[in-house]
Design an enzyme around this catalytic site. Structure first.
Site, PDB file in Angstrom:
ATOM      1  N   ASP A  80      -7.722  -2.170  14.892  1.00 53.05           N
ATOM      2  CA  ASP A  80      -7.213  -2.571  16.210  1.00 53.05           C
ATOM      3  C   ASP A  80      -5.695  -2.661  16.221  1.00 53.05           C
ATOM      4  OD1 ASP A  80      -9.764  -2.706  17.220  1.00 53.05           O
ATOM      5  OD2 ASP A  80      -9.925  -4.891  17.127  1.00 53.05           O
ATOM      6  N   ASP A 116      -8.424  -0.867 -12.370  1.00 48.11           N
ATOM      7  CA  ASP A 116      -9.731  -1.520 -12.324  1.00 48.11           C
ATOM      8  C   ASP A 116     -10.811  -0.664 -12.963  1.00 48.11           C
ATOM      9  OD1 ASP A 116      -9.666  -4.171 -11.175  1.00 48.11           O
ATOM     10  OD2 ASP A 116      -8.977  -3.264  -9.320  1.00 48.11           O
ATOM     11  N   ARG A 140      -4.761  -1.050   3.183  1.00 51.79           N
ATOM     12  CA  ARG A 140      -5.824  -1.440   2.247  1.00 51.79           C
ATOM     13  C   ARG A 140      -6.208  -2.873   2.582  1.00 51.79           C
ATOM     14  NH1 ARG A 140      -5.966  -1.455  -4.343  1.00 51.79           N
ATOM     15  NH2 ARG A 140      -4.286  -2.995  -4.146  1.00 51.79           N
ATOM     16  N   GLU A 164     -13.849   2.272  -8.319  1.00 52.19           N
ATOM     17  CA  GLU A 164     -13.029   1.644  -9.360  1.00 52.19           C
ATOM     18  C   GLU A 164     -13.842   0.823 -10.349  1.00 52.19           C
ATOM     19  OE1 GLU A 164     -10.190  -0.923  -7.408  1.00 52.19           O
ATOM     20  OE2 GLU A 164     -11.609  -1.439  -5.825  1.00 52.19           O
ATOM     21  N   HIS A 202      -3.810  -6.949  -2.920  1.00 56.59           N
ATOM     22  CA  HIS A 202      -3.104  -7.533  -4.064  1.00 56.59           C
ATOM     23  C   HIS A 202      -1.659  -7.908  -3.769  1.00 56.59           C
ATOM     24  CE1 HIS A 202      -6.383  -7.154  -6.767  1.00 56.59           C
ATOM     25  NE2 HIS A 202      -6.410  -5.837  -6.753  1.00 56.59           N
TER      26      HIS A 202
END
Length: 253
Positions: A85, A173, A71, A147, A46
């Site tokens: 990675d 959410d 995230r 969520e 977001h």
């Protein structure tokens, strides 16, 4: 391999306090990391952070003992593998709604024979050490976001997936999905019930429960309810709140 202090804290029965990074700036990440957070999560879902900014932010965090977490935008193998990675020691995956979602998430973040993660820890081996390939699967923390109402219905099935280390509740959410106001802290009763239920079921399955918060008092109450990973605000919110406080003081004067 460098330890994952999240796992060390949890093994000692201690909660971890996590900060949130929404500003695409290595310097902002460095300033946050110097404040003593147990972990910091770079938000690629977001926020306005792209991959190159994320890498620089992870580099800034690695100047401290703070654990770098990312995230990712969605349940998609490419971005999960690239985040790992780049040196993320934890990955938070949004909208894990079914057991199958959780199974895919775990598989994409573990090397064969336990998963299908492609090999190429370009920066991770610099951050973690040359023995990263031997220990990565046991060191990285995998957070599946719970969520939605669907995820609540499938909660025990999700929590029973082998290799899933933690879940992370997005209260806004979850609130929307349950027909309530999208807030972090002062949630409606139906959501408050769900938050307690999630912690109880996670504990029963031996999975760490994490949750997003806006206020320290709420985070402390959720730790008391069984959550062992609590997020407190974000760099962007702290910048806005600090500015508002200073301006309000000047205007009062």
């Amino acid at each position: 391999m460098r330890e994952n202090r999240l796992r060390t804290l949890w093994a000692a029965g201690q909660p971890a306090v996590n900060g949130w990074l929404a500003i695409p700036s290595a310097f902002a990440a460095e300033v946050m990391a110097q404040q003593g957070w147990d972990s910091l999560t770079v938000d690629m879902q977001h926020g306005v952070v792209d991959y190159q900014a994320m890498v620089a932010m992870l580099q800034a965090i690695s100047t401290t003992a703070t654990v770098p977490v990312v995230r990712v935008p969605w349940l998609e193998p490419g971005i999960l593998m690239k985040a790992l990675d780049a040196g993320a020691y934890g990955v938070v995956c949004p909208m894990v709604n079914t057991r199958e979602d959780a199974q895919r998430f775990v598989a994409w973040t573990r090397y064969a024979p336990h998963g299908t993660r492609s090999f190429g820890p370009v920066r991770a081996s610099l951050y973690a050490g040359a023995d990263y390939p031997q220990h990565a699967d046991r060191t990285i923390v995998r957070f599946a976001m719970v969520e939605t109402a669907q995820a609540l219905d499938n909660l025990d099935a999700i929590l029973s997936v082998e290799g899933l280390d933690a879940i992370y509740v997005g209260p806004s959410d979850l609130s929307l999905s349950l027909g309530c106001r999208p807030v972090f802290d002062d949630v409606d009763p139906k959501v408050a019930e769900a938050i307690v239920h999630i912690a109880e079921r996670a504990r029963a399955h031996g999975v760490v429960a994490g949750i997003h918060n806006g206020r320290p008092d709420v985070a402390a109450a959720r730790i008391a309810a069984g959550y062992r990973f609590v997020t407190l605000g974000s760099d962007a919110r702290f910048l806005a709140a600090g500015s508002q406080e200073m301006l309000a003081g000047m205007r009062r004067g």
